[in-house]
Design a protein around this motif. Structure first.
Motif, PDB file in Angstrom:
ATOM      1  N   SER A 111       0.858  -4.701  12.051  1.00 52.26           N
ATOM      2  CA  SER A 111      -0.145  -3.698  11.701  1.00 52.26           C
ATOM      3  C   SER A 111      -0.018  -3.367  10.215  1.00 52.26           C
ATOM      4  CB  SER A 111       0.059  -2.429  12.535  1.00 52.26           C
ATOM      5  OG  SER A 111       1.280  -1.803  12.182  1.00 52.26           O
ATOM      6  N   GLN A 112      -1.027  -2.682   9.685  1.00 50.61           N
ATOM      7  CA  GLN A 112      -0.979  -2.293   8.277  1.00 50.61           C
ATOM      8  C   GLN A 112       0.209  -1.382   8.003  1.00 50.61           C
ATOM      9  OE1 GLN A 112      -3.145  -3.579   5.968  1.00 50.61           O
ATOM     10  NE2 GLN A 112      -1.787  -2.668   4.457  1.00 50.61           N
ATOM     11  N   SER A 153      -2.402 -11.281  10.012  1.00 48.50           N
ATOM     12  CA  SER A 153      -1.330 -10.355  10.393  1.00 48.50           C
ATOM     13  C   SER A 153      -0.074 -11.050  10.920  1.00 48.50           C
ATOM     14  CB  SER A 153      -1.851  -9.379  11.460  1.00 48.50           C
ATOM     15  OG  SER A 153      -2.275 -10.085  12.615  1.00 48.50           O
ATOM     16  N   GLU A 293      -6.529  -2.987  14.185  1.00 53.60           N
ATOM     17  CA  GLU A 293      -5.544  -2.005  13.724  1.00 53.60           C
ATOM     18  C   GLU A 293      -5.481  -0.806  14.664  1.00 53.60           C
ATOM     19  OE1 GLU A 293      -3.369  -2.000  10.946  1.00 53.60           O
ATOM     20  OE2 GLU A 293      -3.878  -4.126  11.077  1.00 53.60           O
ATOM     21  N   SER A 297      -2.224   0.318  16.882  1.00 51.82           N
ATOM     22  CA  SER A 297      -1.608   1.644  16.731  1.00 51.82           C
ATOM     23  C   SER A 297      -1.200   2.210  18.088  1.00 51.82           C
ATOM     24  CB  SER A 297      -2.577   2.602  16.012  1.00 51.82           C
ATOM     25  OG  SER A 297      -3.597   3.089  16.861  1.00 51.82           O
TER      26      SER A 297
END
Length: 384
Positions: A111-112, A153, A293, A297
């Motif tokens: 993830s970011q 990713s 994303e 989360s």
């Protein structure tokens, strides 16, 4: 425990990192070990006694009943750590052999927040939470976001020098040769590759099996089976529509998203982040990035994502509908730096959902958290 997910997301690396020194590691990618596991499962487990990591367990599902017998006899948690990158048959075998005896953890690409090494929490439509998160995160502009989308990713992309085309070429070849070849549902690997490409071109769209089948030259039932293979492989996810008895005009077909934007971009053959950003696919791939994303989360917090979308026969659409704590929260995703009130025009449809409607959000490229009106807020995409 079994950790599942698509290839190259870091399942083995994670378990090796967590493993104590005395835990053995064996991979069924090794043809010698695979043959032993398939032909002599009892002898295989005598040779590789717990605690043990068994990698790519899908190649020897006949091991699972023997693992069950061992677990029932010894009653010790954590003896077996398993990984599998192809769930199509695997989870059926696991549920039949190890029901009530195994925890299932699904992994996705980074993830970011993981890339930035900051704390991650499930996304919520709460501007106060977003304002606090805003203080801890580094703003990202248009170019940075599309570079991230283009790169993808997969953890390997962030370890140093990265040749994207070389990586994804090998990824697709391995997936087709090892996973797809073993499935009776897929008779032609080249057709399946074309099907993957057709799905990538339709990421963030409602699933239409007739159109997918026509593009590839297969039947609609085959397209349906093959999409289930991509979903079970962790490559594609389906967002189900939000509907109930009070929303009678809602459509009931799911939306389709690639979980790794890098793979979707590779399959649709864009040469650079710049050409991708300027393309007709730009908005769809941005939405794909945001949705993936958002899903990660929740998955990274060990929670099932309460994520839906809304579309009705009148053409009204809401990109994402979150439902938690008895309330629904509308989210629109826009590739713009200046969303107006037009972005929230369809949120009012949820007033007929029979549940309270909470704060709404427009996720976009604006670099601040700002109100559109008293109940709806602009949220930068990099905050998810």
């Amino acid at each position: 425990m079994i950790v599942t997910g698509s290839r190259q997301v870091g399942k083995t690396t994670l378990l090796k990192h967590l493993a104590e020194k005395e835990r053995e590691y064996v991979t069924l990618d090794d043809p010698v070990e695979r043959e032993a596991a398939v032909r002599e499962p009892a002898l295989f487990l005598e040779r590789h006694q717990p605690p043990v990591i068994i990698d790519e367990i899908q190649y020897a599902p006949n091991l699972l009943p023997y693992i069950k017998m061992y677990v029932d006899t010894h009653q010790h948690r954590g003896d077996f750590w398993l990984t599998g990158s192809q769930k199509f048959h695997l989870m059926k075998d696991v549920s039949e052999s190890l029901a009530g005896r195994i925890a299932v953890i699904e992994m996705y690409g980074l993830s970011q927040s993981e890339i930035e090494n900051v704390a991650s929490e499930p996304f919520v439509c709460d501007h106060q939470v977003m304002l606090e998160r805003f203080k801890q995160r580094k703003p990202q502009g248009l170019n940075a976001i599309y570079e991230r989308i283009y790169k993808g990713s997969m953890p390997f992309a962030y370890l140093g020098a990265f040749n994207r085309d070389e990586f994804y070429s090998g990824y697709v070849n391995t997936y087709l040769e090892r996973d797809i070849k073993s499935l009776a549902q897929v008779a032609d690997e080249l057709d399946f590759f074309r099907f993957m490409t057709a799905c990538a071109a339709r990421t963030s769209e409602m699933v239409n099996f007739a159109d997918l089948a026509k593009d590839v030259g297969i039947s609609a039932p085959t397209a349906k089976k093959w999409l289930s293979v991509l979903v079970s492989s962790g490559i594609v996810t389906l967002i189900q529509p939000y509907f109930n008895n009070t929303l009678k005009r809602a459509v009931k077909s799911p939306n389709m998203y690639f979980m790794d934007t890098g793979l979707a971009v590779y399959l649709t053959r864009w040469d650079s982040p710049k050409t991708l950003e300027a393309s007709a696919m730009s908005g769809k791939i941005f939405e794909t990035y945001v949705v993936s994303e958002l899903l990660k989360s929740y998955h990274n917090a060990g929670k099932q994502p309460p994520v839906y979308y809304y579309r009705d026969t009148d053409g009204k659409e809401i990109d994402i509908v979150l439902e938690y704590d008895g309330t629904v929260y509308p989210i629109e995703i826009k590739k713009t730096g200046n969303p107006g009130k037009d972005a929230i025009k369809n949120f009012a449809v949820l007033q007929n959902a029979g549940k309270p409607v909470g704060e709404g959000a427009v996720v976009c490229l604006y670099n601040n958290v700002l109100p559109i009106n008293q109940k709806n807020w602009i949220i930068p995409a990099w905050l998810i």
